[in-house]
Design an enzyme around this catalytic site. Structure first.
Site, short mmCIF file in Angstrom:
data_model
loop_
_atom_site.label_atom_id
_atom_site.label_comp_id
_atom_site.label_asym_id
_atom_site.label_seq_id
_atom_site.Cartn_x
_atom_site.Cartn_y
_atom_site.Cartn_z
N ILE A 14 27.43 42.93 41.37
CA ILE A 14 28.42 41.97 40.86
C ILE A 14 29.55 41.84 41.88
O ILE A 14 30.03 42.86 42.41
CB ILE A 14 28.99 42.46 39.51
CG1 ILE A 14 27.85 42.74 38.52
CG2 ILE A 14 29.99 41.45 38.93
CD1 ILE A 14 28.29 43.37 37.20
N GLY A 16 33.47 40.63 43.08
CA GLY A 16 34.83 40.40 42.54
C GLY A 16 35.12 41.24 41.31
O GLY A 16 35.55 40.71 40.27
N SER A 18 37.38 43.72 40.94
CA SER A 18 38.68 44.43 40.88
C SER A 18 39.42 44.13 39.58
O SER A 18 40.29 44.89 39.19
CB SER A 18 39.55 44.04 42.07
OG SER A 18 39.96 42.70 41.96
N SER A 19 39.08 43.01 38.93
CA SER A 19 39.83 42.62 37.74
C SER A 19 39.01 41.63 36.90
O SER A 19 37.92 41.21 37.31
CB SER A 19 41.16 41.95 38.15
OG SER A 19 40.89 40.82 38.95
N GLY A 20 39.56 41.26 35.76
CA GLY A 20 39.07 40.15 34.96
C GLY A 20 37.59 40.21 34.58
O GLY A 20 37.07 41.25 34.18
N TYR A 157 39.78 23.42 43.55
CA TYR A 157 39.04 24.39 42.74
C TYR A 157 37.89 23.70 41.99
O TYR A 157 36.74 24.16 42.04
CB TYR A 157 39.98 25.07 41.75
CG TYR A 157 39.29 26.00 40.76
CD1 TYR A 157 38.76 27.21 41.19
CD2 TYR A 157 39.16 25.66 39.41
CE1 TYR A 157 38.11 28.06 40.29
CE2 TYR A 157 38.53 26.50 38.52
CZ TYR A 157 38.00 27.70 38.96
OH TYR A 157 37.36 28.54 38.08
#
Ligand code: NAP
Length: 290
Positions: A14, A16, A18-20, A157
């Site tokens: 996975i 990203g 570090s968060s969320g 985005y």
């Protein structure tokens, strides 16, 4: 493909985490029995992930992976294969937001949104596909409902997320021929630090917005009202990620809430674009739309 992932769960990488959503997905996948390789671009930001893993009582294999750095992708994938001997599933989760509009942004800011959200995601996909193919595995990518229906003052985005989705929609039938299931998850708003992490000084941008000022201000005021109680937690989105990782026949496009489903449905039925554009114009204060 089904039996392998459902019975043995297998190894999932996975991005990203570090968060969320990435952090929550790592914990959820590990809890569900996946050997979970939780990657982050800065290993110095792994404290929350480690703490969540300890609290959940799960083991995580934490590695560095910056999705904009091809050498780092190759290192991470190579080391996962050296350690675990296999890679069964990948969750492309890493992403960055943007805010502003064409005349308020530099080309550098516009390119940066594509560098992470589009080229980074495609670079990871390109690196892992041979291994997923070998295992008849699966690729799950966290897109966005806003990659289906464009949002004002979010142009780079939304465009980058739309590009990812179009790329993967084109790839999905090809990948299916070689045994790899490709899915895109489309969350609506999520209560992560995503918006706070956008590298833009909003008050300064608003002060310099000129002719765009009133619409920009209306938009910023409108967003909290629009999303209301539709905001999901990262854990709720992670539950959908797990559903897709374990579904014997995952759909290509998966919304994570009724809000996201309604949002995407409006766009997919709006063949001339009139509904989506006039809805968004009303958010900006337009009075000449029905
Ligand atoms: N939050 C929302 O409302 C929302 C809605 C729809 C879709 N999404 C999507 O959900 C996904 C997760 O976002 P989130 O809400 O969980 O936000 P978040 O907490 O800001 O998480 C984003 C993650 O991506 C990582 N990242 C950024 N650039 C990276 C790079 N070059 N290489 C590797 N990792 C990188 C961040 O790492 P650092 O800590 O190092 O920055 C962070 O771990 C994103 O793809 C986002 O577009 C979010």
């Amino acid at each position: 493909m089904r039996e392998k992932i459902e019975s043995a769960r297998g190894v999932v990488l996975i991005t990203g985490t570090s968060s969320g959503v990435g952090l929550a997905s790592a914990i959820t996948a590990a809890r569900a029995g996946f050997t979970t390789v939780a990657t982050l671009r800065d290993p110095g930001r792994a404290d929350a992930l480690r703490a969540a893993g300890d609290e959940a009582g799960v083991e995580l294999d934490i590695r560095r992976l910056d999705i904009t750095d091809e050498a780092s992708i190759a290192d991470a994938v190579g080391s996962v294969l050296a350690t675990h001997g296999t890679l069964d599933a990948v969750v492309n989760n890493a992403g960055v937001g943007s805010v502003g509009t064409l005349e308020l942004l530099t080309m550098e800011q516009i390119r940066a949104a594509f560098e992470v959200n589009f080229f980074g995601t495609i670079a990871v996909t390109r690196a892992v596909l041979p291994h997923l193919r070998a295992n008849r595995g699966r690729l799950v990518t966290v897109g966005s409902a806003y990659g289906v229906a464009g949002q004002p003052f979010n142009e780079p985005y939304c465009a980058a997320k739309a590009a990812v989705e179009a790329y993967l929609e084109s790839l999905a039938p090809v990948a299916a021929e070689v045994g790899v299931a490709v899915s895109v998850i489309e969350p609506g708003p999520v209560s992560s630090s995503f918006v706070a992490n956008i590298p833009v000084d909003r008050p300064a941008m608003l002060a310099a917005a000129g002719d765009y000022g009133p619409a920009f201000r209306n938009y910023l005021e409108h967003v909290p009202r629009m999303i209301g109680s539709a905001v999901q937690t990262p854990e709720e989105v992670a539950a959908t990620v797990l559903d897709v990782l374990t579904d014997p026949m995952p759909p290509f496009r998966v919304q994570t809430s009724q809000f996201a489903k309604d949002f995407v449905a409006e766009k997919l039925a709006d063949t001339d674009g009139a509904a989506v554009v006039s809805t968004a114009r009303k958010w900006l204060g337009a009075t000449d739309v029905g």
